[in-house]
Design a protein around this motif. Structure first.
Motif, mmCIF file in Angstrom:
data_model
loop_
_atom_site.group_PDB
_atom_site.id
_atom_site.type_symbol
_atom_site.label_atom_id
_atom_site.label_comp_id
_atom_site.label_asym_id
_atom_site.label_seq_id
_atom_site.Cartn_x
_atom_site.Cartn_y
_atom_site.Cartn_z
ATOM 1 N N GLY A 82 10.095 -10.890 -8.669
ATOM 2 C CA GLY A 82 9.680 -10.653 -7.194
ATOM 3 C C GLY A 82 9.963 -9.144 -6.945
ATOM 4 N N ALA A 83 9.186 -8.715 -5.924
ATOM 5 C CA ALA A 83 9.453 -7.571 -5.548
ATOM 6 C C ALA A 83 8.820 -7.232 -4.234
ATOM 7 C CB ALA A 83 8.827 -6.401 -6.621
ATOM 8 N N HIS A 84 9.696 -6.368 -3.487
ATOM 9 C CA HIS A 84 8.922 -6.025 -2.070
ATOM 10 C C HIS A 84 9.124 -4.313 -1.838
ATOM 11 C CE1 HIS A 84 9.593 -10.324 -1.095
ATOM 12 N NE2 HIS A 84 8.766 -10.078 -0.277
ATOM 13 N N GLU A 85 8.250 -4.039 -1.116
ATOM 14 C CA GLU A 85 8.011 -2.459 -0.923
ATOM 15 C C GLU A 85 8.386 -2.520 0.583
ATOM 16 O OE1 GLU A 85 5.531 -0.896 -4.453
ATOM 17 O OE2 GLU A 85 4.555 -1.452 -2.763
ATOM 18 N N TYR A 86 8.999 -1.260 1.035
ATOM 19 C CA TYR A 86 9.197 -0.994 2.447
ATOM 20 C C TYR A 86 8.190 0.259 2.625
ATOM 21 C CZ TYR A 86 12.624 -4.259 2.526
ATOM 22 O OH TYR A 86 13.347 -5.311 2.510
ATOM 23 N N MET A 87 7.246 0.121 3.438
ATOM 24 C CA MET A 87 6.220 0.998 3.529
ATOM 25 C C MET A 87 6.334 1.572 5.064
ATOM 26 S SD MET A 87 4.114 1.301 0.888
ATOM 27 C CE MET A 87 3.568 0.363 -0.440
ATOM 28 N N ALA A 88 6.176 2.760 4.988
ATOM 29 C CA ALA A 88 5.974 3.686 6.232
ATOM 30 C C ALA A 88 4.497 4.167 6.501
ATOM 31 C CB ALA A 88 6.902 4.736 6.379
ATOM 32 N N PRO A 89 3.474 3.408 7.648
ATOM 33 C CA PRO A 89 2.211 3.763 7.480
ATOM 34 C C PRO A 89 2.069 4.962 8.143
ATOM 35 C CG PRO A 89 2.994 2.291 9.562
ATOM 36 C CD PRO A 89 4.182 2.234 8.271
ATOM 37 N N CYS A 90 1.230 5.863 7.446
ATOM 38 C CA CYS A 90 0.750 7.244 7.932
ATOM 39 C C CYS A 90 -0.212 7.761 7.008
ATOM 40 C CB CYS A 90 2.163 8.231 7.766
ATOM 41 S SG CYS A 90 2.583 8.527 6.076
ATOM 42 N N PRO A 91 -0.987 8.587 7.466
ATOM 43 C CA PRO A 91 -2.218 9.140 7.066
ATOM 44 C C PRO A 91 -2.011 9.361 5.537
ATOM 45 C CG PRO A 91 -1.908 10.069 9.208
ATOM 46 C CD PRO A 91 -0.842 9.205 9.071
ATOM 47 N N ALA A 92 -0.778 10.560 5.305
ATOM 48 C CA ALA A 92 -0.702 10.824 4.044
ATOM 49 C C ALA A 92 -0.137 9.925 3.041
ATOM 50 C CB ALA A 92 0.544 12.021 4.203
ATOM 51 N N GLY A 93 -0.063 8.769 3.472
ATOM 52 C CA GLY A 93 0.294 7.799 2.502
ATOM 53 C C GLY A 93 -0.503 7.577 1.186
ATOM 54 N N GLU A 94 0.234 7.390 0.118
ATOM 55 C CA GLU A 94 -0.658 7.451 -1.197
ATOM 56 C C GLU A 94 -0.827 5.680 -1.674
ATOM 57 O OE1 GLU A 94 0.659 10.101 -4.379
ATOM 58 O OE2 GLU A 94 2.451 9.410 -3.574
ATOM 59 N N ASN A 95 -0.069 4.908 -0.754
ATOM 60 C CA ASN A 95 -0.276 3.282 -0.885
ATOM 61 C C ASN A 95 -1.410 2.869 0.081
ATOM 62 O OD1 ASN A 95 2.301 3.861 -2.234
ATOM 63 N ND2 ASN A 95 1.401 2.384 -3.337
ATOM 64 N N GLU A 96 -1.988 1.575 -0.019
ATOM 65 C CA GLU A 96 -2.668 0.913 0.943
ATOM 66 C C GLU A 96 -2.042 -0.398 1.053
ATOM 67 O OE1 GLU A 96 -6.812 1.495 -0.138
ATOM 68 O OE2 GLU A 96 -6.647 2.746 1.600
ATOM 69 N N VAL A 97 -1.808 -0.662 2.477
ATOM 70 C CA VAL A 97 -1.248 -1.881 2.644
ATOM 71 C C VAL A 97 -2.129 -2.917 3.505
ATOM 72 C CG1 VAL A 97 0.573 -2.997 4.083
ATOM 73 C CG2 VAL A 97 0.890 -0.773 2.991
ATOM 74 N N ALA A 98 -2.394 -4.161 3.149
ATOM 75 C CA ALA A 98 -3.070 -5.117 3.902
ATOM 76 C C ALA A 98 -2.454 -5.888 4.629
ATOM 77 C CB ALA A 98 -3.459 -6.058 2.680
#
Length: 573
Positions: free
Chosen positions: A205-221
């Motif tokens: 199992g794994a989780h990521e802590y994602m900070a939304p912003c336009p420069a982000g390299e990942n996409e979050v659903a």
RNA sequence: CGGGACGUGGCGCAGCCUGGUAGCGCACCUCGUUUGGGACGAGGGGGUCGCCAGUUCGAAUCUGGCCGUCCCGACCA
């Protein structure tokens, strides 16, 4: 004691010409960071204060869950990396010393910490244990980018937990999840905790802590409580209405029509009524085999989900391979002699309402309509498609947002402990592998994400927990004037208080001072000038929103002034 | 690694096509005037034009090679 007349804060009016990301532009302009090479950055004094504030928050929260801080080296012998199989990673910097011994620059510290634990831990009585450090990581990134967002050298807090079994690992993992929630909240970031890819190397199992912003390299659903990295996200598709299926597939002529769009348009059907065939070659134990992956015509195959479904890496099949095994590229489909080629059918198709799909006929210029999965071809159901905005999870519509990964938590299991011999004796004297977790978080990314999320056309607007200084005091008077003396007095008062203050005592124009203050982005700006002497007040600006706060009395009780200021500061985001 | 672009004082740029010994704005230094939102005047300092080779009487400019940086993509344990 921080007087700008003596402080290295090289602000710039213009951003570097090649900068794109907001944080890249503003952190350079505000004099926080300077570049030395691709993905190699120096933190200047004010920037380092921000970094250290993020570090302090992280340290407090990891200490609070029982973490023991230590420090492991960046320069390491190659052997343990060979043992874990990670010596082969391209991004790992490798070097030799003068004797020819092979060394690496650590990209993370599983090898080091596990080596030590293997030597030191003997008994179940030594567990559980949480070790961590803040240390430089070196990664030969294929493409550093966006200032401090993706660099080849950066400081990471990485912690490692050691437990006797999976249940223990779950507890350690949950403790870290709690600590990370508090770190993110205290940092003042908007964030999501998302389900993440555990990778091919296992882990439960794994989780990521994602900070939304336009420069982000990942996409979050995102859908209500659901949040996942797009790499692993699953959702229910927008349904399509299928034409009724005849008793058997019927051939239709589609001369020259090789794309989903063309065929759908020709037949007057939505793209979702077609099946898109994506042939891949899987390397299974040295032997290559062709696998046909089918997704709905309006969907796309996600490579990471496909790798998980196949339990192996794959590559797109080449035209010659497709031709030899299936049919002419552009017209391939799943209806074939039984058992020839394995067919993976995406869940979005398998679970759909009855009806007939259009697929390639494996003959040039021909498609089949009325194809019914199960009836007309056998398949294995998988979940391999990219989630789309507009899909639903539990009836809630999915939105997709770019984000920066600022931290991750990962259940490693026993992969490293087994490779490096980290084991313990249980109550029965039996040797058992230690169950490990690893947990990373990047202070630099916290800082950059805070800039991305809290900036306007004037500059940075720090959350108070990360700001380089709490208060930016601007003196508008020239040296020797009464208003300057008044500003000096305010500075002396603040310098002795609990608030960190930076004092702009430079002999420059008013506009420049205000512009620099708003660029640097400390939460409160105090102004002392001639007007202050006339009105007996210190002007107060709240950086976030650039609002005026009620002025403070210039000649009041020092304690009252400090109290009011501190209260205002605490009310800020 | 594939595609694209760029490299000229600290920063942002022009000059290059059509070769003739480098310029603009900001910043910096000195003096004066200014001083509540990036001031004004006068004077001044700073660049082997990314590096190496070649062509030429002469190269920032033309040619070749290399290095570096950025953007898009691939990759990201």
């Amino acid at each position: 004691m921080t007087r700008l007349s003596e402080y290295l804060l090289p602000t710039e009016k213009e951003a570097p010409a090649d900068a794109e990301a907001i944080s890249h532009k503003l952190m350079v302009r505000a004099g926080l960071i300077r570049q030395m090479g691709a993905g190699i950055w120096t933190w200047l004094p004010a920037g380092w204060r921000v970094h250290q504030r993020a570090v302090a928050i992280i340290r407090e929260e990891i200490d609070a869950i029982g973490g023991q801080e230590m420090l492991m080296p960046v320069l390491q012998p190659a052997e343990p990396w060979r043992k874990t199989g990670r010596y082969a990673i391209d991004a790992l910097f490798k070097l030799t010393d003068r004797k020819g011994a092979e060394l690496v620059l650590a990209m993370t510290h599983e090898e080091a910490v596990t080596t030590h634990v293997a030597q030191v831990v003997r008994s179940y009585r030594d567990l559980p244990m949480t070790l961590y450090h803040f240390q430089v990581k070196e990664r030969d990134e294929a493409r550093p980018r966006a200032g401090v967002l993706r660099t080849r050298e950066f400081i990471m807090k990485d912690s490692y937990t050691f437990d006797r079994d999976l249940a223990g690992l779950e507890r350690s993992y949950d403790a870290h999840a709690g600590a990370y929630e508090r770190i993110m909240q205290r940092s003042g970031l908007r964030y999501y905790r998302v389900e993440a890819d555990v990778g091919m190397m296992g882990g439960s199992g794994a989780h990521e802590y994602m900070a939304p912003c336009p420069a982000g390299e990942n996409e979050v659903a995102l859908a209500g409580d659901y949040a996942a990295n797009l790499e692993v996200a699953s959702a229910d598709p927008v349904p399509v209405t299928l034409p009724e299926a005849p008793d058997a597939p019927e051939a239709v002529a589609t001369p020259g029509l090789t794309t989903v769009r063309d065929v759908a348009a020709e037949l007057g059907l939505p793209e979702g009524a077609l099946l898109k065939a994506y042939p891949v070659v899987v390397d299974g134990d040295g032997e290559e085999r062709l696998v046909l992956v089918l997704v709905r015509g309006d969907h796309q195959v996600n490579e990471i989900k496909l790798a998980l479904a196949l339990s192996a890496d794959s590559r797109p099949a080449q035209a010659a391979e497709i031709e030899a095994k299936l049919g002419p590229p552009g017209f391939i489909g799943p209806v074939q002699a039984p058992g020839e080629i394995e067919v993976l059918l995406d869940r979005a198709v398998a679970a759909a309402a009855p009806g007939g799909y259009v697929t390639g006929a494996n003959r040039v210029d021909e498609h089949l309509r009325g194809v019914v999965p199960g009836r007309d071809f056998a398949f294995r159901e998988v979940d391999v498609r990219n989630v789309l905005a507009g899909d639903t999870v539990g009836g809630v519509t999915v939105e997709i947002e770019p984000a920066i990964e600022v931290g991750n938590i990962f259940k490693l299991g026993t992969r490293y402990s087994e490779a490096l011999g980290a084991s313990y004796l249980d109550e029965d004297g039996r040797e058992q592998p230690i169950w490990m977790g690893s947990y990373g978080i990047g202070p630099a990314r916290i800082a950059a994400a805070a800039v991305e999320q809290n900036a306007d056309e004037h500059g940075i607007s720090w959350p108070r927990s990360l700001a380089p200084f709490d208060v930016h005091l601007v003196s508008l008077g020239k040296a020797g004037t009464p208003e300057r003396d008044a500003a000096d007095a305010v500075y002396e008062l603040l310098a002795g208080s609990a608030l960190d203050v930076v004092y702009d005592d430079r002999e420059i124009g008013t506009g420049e001072k205000f512009a620099d203050a708003e660029l640097l982005g400390c939460p409160l700006r105090l102004t002392v000038g001639r007007r202050s002497l006339e009105s007996g007040e210190i002007e107060v600006q709240i950086r976030r929103g650039r609002e005026q706060a009620p002025p403070l009395a210039l000649d009041g009780e020092p304690d009252a002034l400090l109290g009011a200021l501190h209260e205002l500061w605490r009310s800020l985001p």
